[in-house]
Design a protein around this motif. Structure first.
Motif, PDB file in Angstrom:
ATOM      1  N   SER A   1     -15.452  13.047 -11.300  1.00 12.22           N
ATOM      2  CA  SER A   1     -15.480  12.992 -12.772  1.00 12.22           C
ATOM      3  C   SER A   1     -15.588  11.548 -13.274  1.00 12.22           C
ATOM      4  N   ARG A   2     -15.126  10.584 -12.467  1.00 13.59           N
ATOM      5  CA  ARG A   2     -15.302   9.171 -12.857  1.00 13.59           C
ATOM      6  C   ARG A   2     -16.713   8.681 -12.580  1.00 13.59           C
ATOM      7  N   ASN A   3     -17.390   9.367 -11.650  1.00 11.82           N
ATOM      8  CA  ASN A   3     -18.713   8.903 -11.196  1.00 11.82           C
ATOM      9  C   ASN A   3     -19.736  10.013 -11.365  1.00 11.82           C
ATOM     10  N   PRO A   4     -20.245  10.210 -12.559  1.00  7.51           N
ATOM     11  CA  PRO A   4     -21.197  11.301 -12.764  1.00  7.51           C
ATOM     12  C   PRO A   4     -22.427  11.150 -11.878  1.00  7.51           C
ATOM     13  N   ASN A   5     -23.027  12.272 -11.581  1.00  6.99           N
ATOM     14  CA  ASN A   5     -24.171  12.306 -10.658  1.00  6.99           C
ATOM     15  C   ASN A   5     -25.396  12.815 -11.406  1.00  6.99           C
ATOM     16  N   PRO A   6     -26.437  12.011 -11.618  1.00  8.25           N
ATOM     17  CA  PRO A   6     -26.547  10.605 -11.203  1.00  8.25           C
ATOM     18  C   PRO A   6     -25.773   9.699 -12.148  1.00  8.25           C
ATOM     19  N   SER A   7     -25.330   8.573 -11.597  1.00  3.29           N
ATOM     20  CA  SER A   7     -24.540   7.663 -12.421  1.00  3.29           C
ATOM     21  C   SER A   7     -25.409   6.524 -12.936  1.00  3.29           C
ATOM     22  N   PRO A   8     -25.183   6.104 -14.159  1.00  2.00           N
ATOM     23  CA  PRO A   8     -25.994   5.019 -14.716  1.00  2.00           C
ATOM     24  C   PRO A   8     -25.889   3.735 -13.885  1.00  2.00           C
ATOM     25  N   SER A   9     -24.720   3.518 -13.276  1.00  2.00           N
ATOM     26  CA  SER A   9     -24.532   2.276 -12.515  1.00  2.00           C
ATOM     27  C   SER A   9     -24.953   2.412 -11.058  1.00  2.00           C
ATOM     28  N   GLY A  10     -25.186   3.659 -10.601  1.00  3.50           N
ATOM     29  CA  GLY A  10     -25.499   3.857  -9.176  1.00  3.50           C
ATOM     30  C   GLY A  10     -24.260   4.051  -8.318  1.00  3.50           C
ATOM     31  N   ALA A  11     -23.046   3.950  -8.933  1.00  6.64           N
ATOM     32  CA  ALA A  11     -21.813   4.165  -8.160  1.00  6.64           C
ATOM     33  C   ALA A  11     -21.631   5.666  -7.931  1.00  6.64           C
ATOM     34  N   THR A  12     -21.242   6.039  -6.724  1.00  7.44           N
ATOM     35  CA  THR A  12     -21.107   7.461  -6.391  1.00  7.44           C
ATOM     36  C   THR A  12     -19.672   7.791  -6.011  1.00  7.44           C
ATOM     37  N   GLY A  13     -19.333   9.082  -6.064  1.00  6.37           N
ATOM     38  CA  GLY A  13     -17.992   9.518  -5.663  1.00  6.37           C
ATOM     39  C   GLY A  13     -17.947  11.028  -5.584  1.00  6.37           C
ATOM     40  N   GLY A  14     -16.863  11.547  -4.938  1.00  2.00           N
ATOM     41  CA  GLY A  14     -16.709  12.995  -4.826  1.00  2.00           C
ATOM     42  C   GLY A  14     -17.613  13.598  -3.763  1.00  2.00           C
ATOM     43  N   ARG A  15     -17.723  12.930  -2.620  1.00  2.00           N
ATOM     44  CA  ARG A  15     -18.657  13.401  -1.585  1.00  2.00           C
ATOM     45  C   ARG A  15     -17.943  13.637  -0.250  1.00  2.00           C
ATOM     46  N   ILE A  16     -18.318  14.734   0.383  1.00  2.00           N
ATOM     47  CA  ILE A  16     -17.717  15.091   1.686  1.00  2.00           C
ATOM     48  C   ILE A  16     -18.822  15.285   2.708  1.00  2.00           C
ATOM     49  N   ILE A  17     -18.589  14.753   3.903  1.00  2.00           N
ATOM     50  CA  ILE A  17     -19.451  15.051   5.052  1.00  2.00           C
ATOM     51  C   ILE A  17     -18.566  15.566   6.175  1.00  2.00           C
ATOM     52  N   SER A  18     -18.959  16.667   6.789  1.00  2.52           N
ATOM     53  CA  SER A  18     -18.305  17.049   8.041  1.00  2.52           C
ATOM     54  C   SER A  18     -19.254  16.700   9.177  1.00  2.52           C
ATOM     55  N   VAL A  19     -18.673  16.309  10.295  1.00  2.00           N
ATOM     56  CA  VAL A  19     -19.506  16.000  11.464  1.00  2.00           C
ATOM     57  C   VAL A  19     -19.612  17.283  12.288  1.00  2.00           C
TER      58      VAL A  19
END
Ligand code: COA
Length: 317
Positions: free
Chosen positions: A151-169
């Motif tokens: 919620s702090r880092n909307p997707n896409p973000s105007p600044s390019g900062a990202t958040g709220g992402r998960i990767i499983s291996v």
């Protein structure tokens, strides 16, 4: 001395793209996950790496922190992903000490080579619990922080900062099935399915949830366990269309892509990084060598004695 960048990160990424991001990584002292973490920290992130062995985890955190001046990398040992409560404490500590959790890598995994005939119910359960339930526990413990980050880092973000992402291996064994890997195939199939559900339920809150499926990666504990030490390098790689095993950098680069502003619309899928190996059934040659050809060794009831941690067949299905 810090590990040279060329071993864990290609030249294409700009320094600082993950400035002020925080990544939480289970299995972060392992060969693949430490390279993923090192790449993110190099590009500006701070990190918490989680592991069962406290000394190994803390030493890896100190080592990873060397890649960037001012990097904060916390090693949280004594945490088994099978315990939700200890993961929850680790996630709370990470968010408290580093201010947030923006990215999660669920990388803790268990593996050994065993035919079904030698796999006890407890052996099967151990891998399902570490890989599948461990991934669920990791997501459950961190998702409140990821939702805040999204919620702090909307997707896409105007600044390019990202958040709220998960990767499983994950892995590729379950695409075709793999002898001696029934436990891991079942566990990783469930992990991939779980990531799809996370994308469906949390995508609307700005989360992305994906798997990365490495093929055979050089110099990893996983391949040390899966591959017979008697197999020549040429034999090991001839089944892989790209003509080589992968490197930890191949996996770290894919991780950077998925977490970065370039990966905004990648959600609910698996990024396979295996040189097209899974398309040649058996190209990983789990447990095979000159004396261990499929299906003869299964009929003989033997597995290679040149496998790290392998046991001879004991029980019959
Ligand atoms: N072949 C067949 N069964 C095996 C085995 C092997 N090589 N290694 C372990 N098992 C069985 C054990 O016999 C036990 O079953 P039992 O109680 O019926 O005898 C069961 O698995 C659990 O073993 P245990 O050693 O008690 O579990 P653990 O929780 O300490 O370890 C493992 C988990 C088994 C996955 C272990 O291999 C591990 O810790 N792996 C982590 C590191 C790793 O795998 N890295 C590679 C990542 S790709």
């Amino acid at each position: 001395m810090a590990v040279p960048r060329s071993e864990y990160l290609s030249k294409v990424w700009a320094d600082g793209i993950f400035a002020d991001r925080v990544v939480f990584v289970t299995g972060g002292a392992g060969s693949i996950c430490s390279a993923q973490t090192r790449a993110l920290v190099h590009l500006g992130a701070n990190a918490c790496i989680i592991g069962r062995n406290a000394d190994k985890t803390e030493a890896a955190a100190r080592e990873i922190a060397k890649v960037r001046k001012g990097a904060k990398v916390i090693g949280i040992g004594g945490v088994d992903v099978r315990s939700f409560d200890s993961l929850k404490s680790a996630a709370d500590r990470c968010a408290k000490e580093l201010g947030a959790i923006d990215f999660v890598i669920a990388g803790a995994a268990g593996n050994f080579v065993s035919p079904l005939s030698a796999l006890s119910p407890n052996g099967f359960k151990a891998v399902i619990e570490i890989d599948t339930i461990g991934t669920f526990n990791t997501i459950k413990a961190t998702i409140p922080y990821l939702v805040q980050s999204a919620s702090r880092n909307p997707n896409p973000s105007p600044s390019g900062a990202t958040g709220g992402r998960i990767i499983s291996v994950s892995a590729t064994f379950h695409y075709t099935g793999m002898p001696l890997q029934s436990h891991v195939s079942a566990a990783k199939a469930a992990v991939d399915s779980l990531m799809g559900s996370v994308a469906l339920e949390y995508g609307p809150l700005g989360i992305t949830a994906n798997s990365i499926a490495p093929g055979a990666i050089e110099g990893t504990e996983g391949m040390e366990r899966l591959s017979s030490s008697q197999l020549e390098k040429k034999q090991r790689t001839e089944g892989v269309p790209s003509g080589r095993w992968g490197t930890v950098r191949d996996i770290a680069d894919a991780t950077v892509f998925v977490f970065s502003d370039a990966g905004n619309y990648v959600n609910g899928t698996t990024v396979v990084v295996d040189g097209a190996g899974w398309r040649r059934h058996g190209s990983l040659a789990v447990g095979l060598d000159a004396n261990m050809k499929y299906p003869d060794f299964l009929i003989r009831g033997e597995i290679s004695k040149y496998l790290k941690g392998g046991k001879s067949t004991g029980s019959k299905l």
